[in-house]
Design a protein around this motif. Structure first.
Motif, short mmCIF file in Angstrom:
data_model
loop_
_atom_site.label_atom_id
_atom_site.label_comp_id
_atom_site.label_asym_id
_atom_site.label_seq_id
_atom_site.Cartn_x
_atom_site.Cartn_y
_atom_site.Cartn_z
N ALA A 1 -6.78 0.95 0.88
CA ALA A 1 -6.60 0.96 -0.57
C ALA A 1 -7.86 0.38 -1.16
O ALA A 1 -8.52 -0.46 -0.53
CB ALA A 1 -5.41 0.09 -0.97
N GLN B 1 -4.21 2.36 7.25
CA GLN B 1 -4.07 2.72 5.84
C GLN B 1 -5.17 1.99 5.08
O GLN B 1 -5.65 0.94 5.52
CB GLN B 1 -2.70 2.24 5.33
CG GLN B 1 -2.09 3.12 4.26
CD GLN B 1 -0.67 2.67 3.93
OE1 GLN B 1 -0.01 2.03 4.74
NE2 GLN B 1 -0.21 3.01 2.74
N LYS C 1 -3.16 -6.90 6.80
CA LYS C 1 -4.04 -6.27 5.80
C LYS C 1 -5.30 -7.10 5.68
O LYS C 1 -5.24 -8.30 5.42
CB LYS C 1 -3.32 -6.18 4.45
CG LYS C 1 -4.13 -5.44 3.42
CD LYS C 1 -3.35 -5.09 2.16
CE LYS C 1 -2.77 -6.27 1.45
NZ LYS C 1 -2.41 -5.98 0.05
N LEU D 1 0.86 -1.19 0.00
CA LEU D 1 0.00 0.00 0.00
C LEU D 1 0.90 1.23 0.00
O LEU D 1 1.91 1.25 0.69
CB LEU D 1 -0.86 0.02 1.27
CG LEU D 1 -1.68 -1.24 1.55
CD1 LEU D 1 -2.28 -1.16 2.95
CD2 LEU D 1 -2.77 -1.40 0.51
#
Ligand code: ADP
Ligand code: MG
Length: 399
Positions: free
Chosen positions: A370, A368, A337, A298
């Motif tokens: 995406a 984070q 993730k 990412l």
């Protein structure tokens, strides 16, 4: 000829008892009149005497780091043993069978030891055996170079062997036999009420595999999709139909009510944050990481900072490079993730907001994010990873 490729994973091959089920599936297809090609993984999981991890530790113990060619030669033995044993058992059951290494089965690869690419599949030997009514039992996960050196195709790549052979043989289908009933809405080891999906598209299952779902290797999905080979994931120990992997247009709508089809996680990520005032150094760092084959997962670039994620196993090398450049990033070492995959989320607004809200309510920080057309990923602290999957599974009513 009507050819079916069947692949049996490590737990399916682990014991004489589990191999009775393997035999059942092979002989049932053979008795139906199909030309069966069996592809096998090494017997058992970590700790089992001939499992890939055991062979790997043998190499490590003896001399630290084996040269790549010798490492592949060592690791390939697990599948070779499996193929020989199963071919013997099939023969004892009264059906002629022949064990083949990946190279003997015609899988020609480049010399990228550890994750070789298949250049070509020479089907002559397999077709000749099938024509004579013999069941080829192929050692998965391996191929051979033009010089005859043994290569391996990447961890978990016996699935890839099966799909490659199915495509080259223009098989009617490829069946992946494993220890779960099919592709599920989440890994059942993480979410207790995960549900089996009757069908899923090639592209969704590719995304899931690519984002860490061990149930199928992404290269296998790619090879099956390219060859337009129908793929089924089934449980070795049952006769349940499993999950059919088909083109998106063939979907039954009732099967996939939720906007998210399945959720997966990928452990072992590390996040680095660098102040944007160091822009020149950051660019140099990214290019040096690329030179060392360290890929960025990412990445988000803001006016005041650059945030990116790498595999945790690369953190030490990345830290050395940062030191060389006098760059002092703040590091979040242990991250996971979590990825939500679903072809129905394409163009639908608000999915990310629902994900963010569900995680916030569970006090799970998002480090984070995406998103692409059918996947939304959130990086979370490693200790929150499994709970994040559970929370999202519940929030989108996947159970
Ligand atoms: P094999 O040795 O048969 O190749 P793997 O361990 O590679 O088996 O893959 C099967 C495992 O994949 C299951 O035991 C399960 O824990 C895991 N898994 C991860 N995600 C999923 C999912 N979405 N659906 C089903 N299984 C999954
Ligand atoms: Mg596997």
């Amino acid at each position: 000829m009507n050819i079916l490729v069947q692949k049996f994973g490590g737990t399916s091959m682990a014991t004489a008892e589990s191999r009775q089920y393997v035999l059942h599936h092979i002989l049932e297809a053979k008795d139906r009149g199909q030309g069966v090609v069996a592809v096998v993984s090494a017997m058992g999981r970590k700790g089992a005497p001939y499992a890939t991890d055991t062979l790997l530790s043998l190499g490590l113990e003896s001399c630290g780091q084996l040269p790549p060619r010798e490492k592949d030669m060592l690791l390939s033995c697990g599948e070779t043993i499996s193929a020989a044993i199963l071919a013997g058992e099939i023969t004892s059951a009264g059906y002629p069978a022949r064990a083949l290494t990946g190279g003997q089965a015609g899988i020609l690869t480049d010399t990228q030891y550890g994750s070789a690419d298949c250049l070509f599949v020479d089907t002559a030997q397999l077709l000749s055996l099938l024509k004579d009514g013999i069941i080829p039992v192929v050692a998965g996960f391996q191929g051979a170079t033009r010089e005859g050196d043994i290569t391996t195709l990447g961890r978990g790549a016996s699935d890839y062997t099966a799909a490659l052979l199915a495509a080259a043989l223009k098989a009617e289908g490829v069946e992946i036999y494993t220890d779960v009933d099919g592709i599920m809405t989440a890994d059942p080891r993480v979410v207790a009420d995960a549900r089996v999906l009757p069908a899923i598209s090639y592209s969704e299952v590719f995304q899931l595999a690519d984002q860490g779902a061990a149930v199928i290797h992404p290269r296998a999905v790619e090879a099956a999709m390219r060859g337009n080979i129908p793929m089924v994931i089934r449980n070795t120990l049952t006769d349940l139909p499993g999950t059919r992997i088909a083109a998106e247009t063939l979907y039954g709508t009732e099967e996939t009510e939720s906007i998210i089809t399945s959720i997966t996680l990928m452990k072992g990520r590390s996040q680095l944050t660098c102040p944007a005032s160091e822009a020149g150094k950051i660019e140099e760092l990214l290019s040096r990481l690329a030179d060392r084959g360290i890929s960025i997962d990412l990445i988000n670039i803001f006016p005041e900072k650059v945030v990116f994620t790498i595999e945790a196993s690369n953190l030490a090398s990345a830290s050395v490079l940062c030191g060389e450049l006098n760059l002092v990033p703040s590091v979040w070492e242990a991250c996971t993730k979590v990825s939500c995959v679903g072809h129905r989320m394409r163009g639908v607004p608000g999915v990310m907001a629902r994900i963010a809200m569900a995680l916030r309510k569970a006090d799970i920080p998002i480090l984070q994010t995406a998103d692409s057309h059918m996947t939304i990923s959130c990086l979370v602290p490693a200790e929150d990873g499994p709970r994040a999957v559970e929370v999202l599974h519940r929030a989108f009513s996947l159970g």
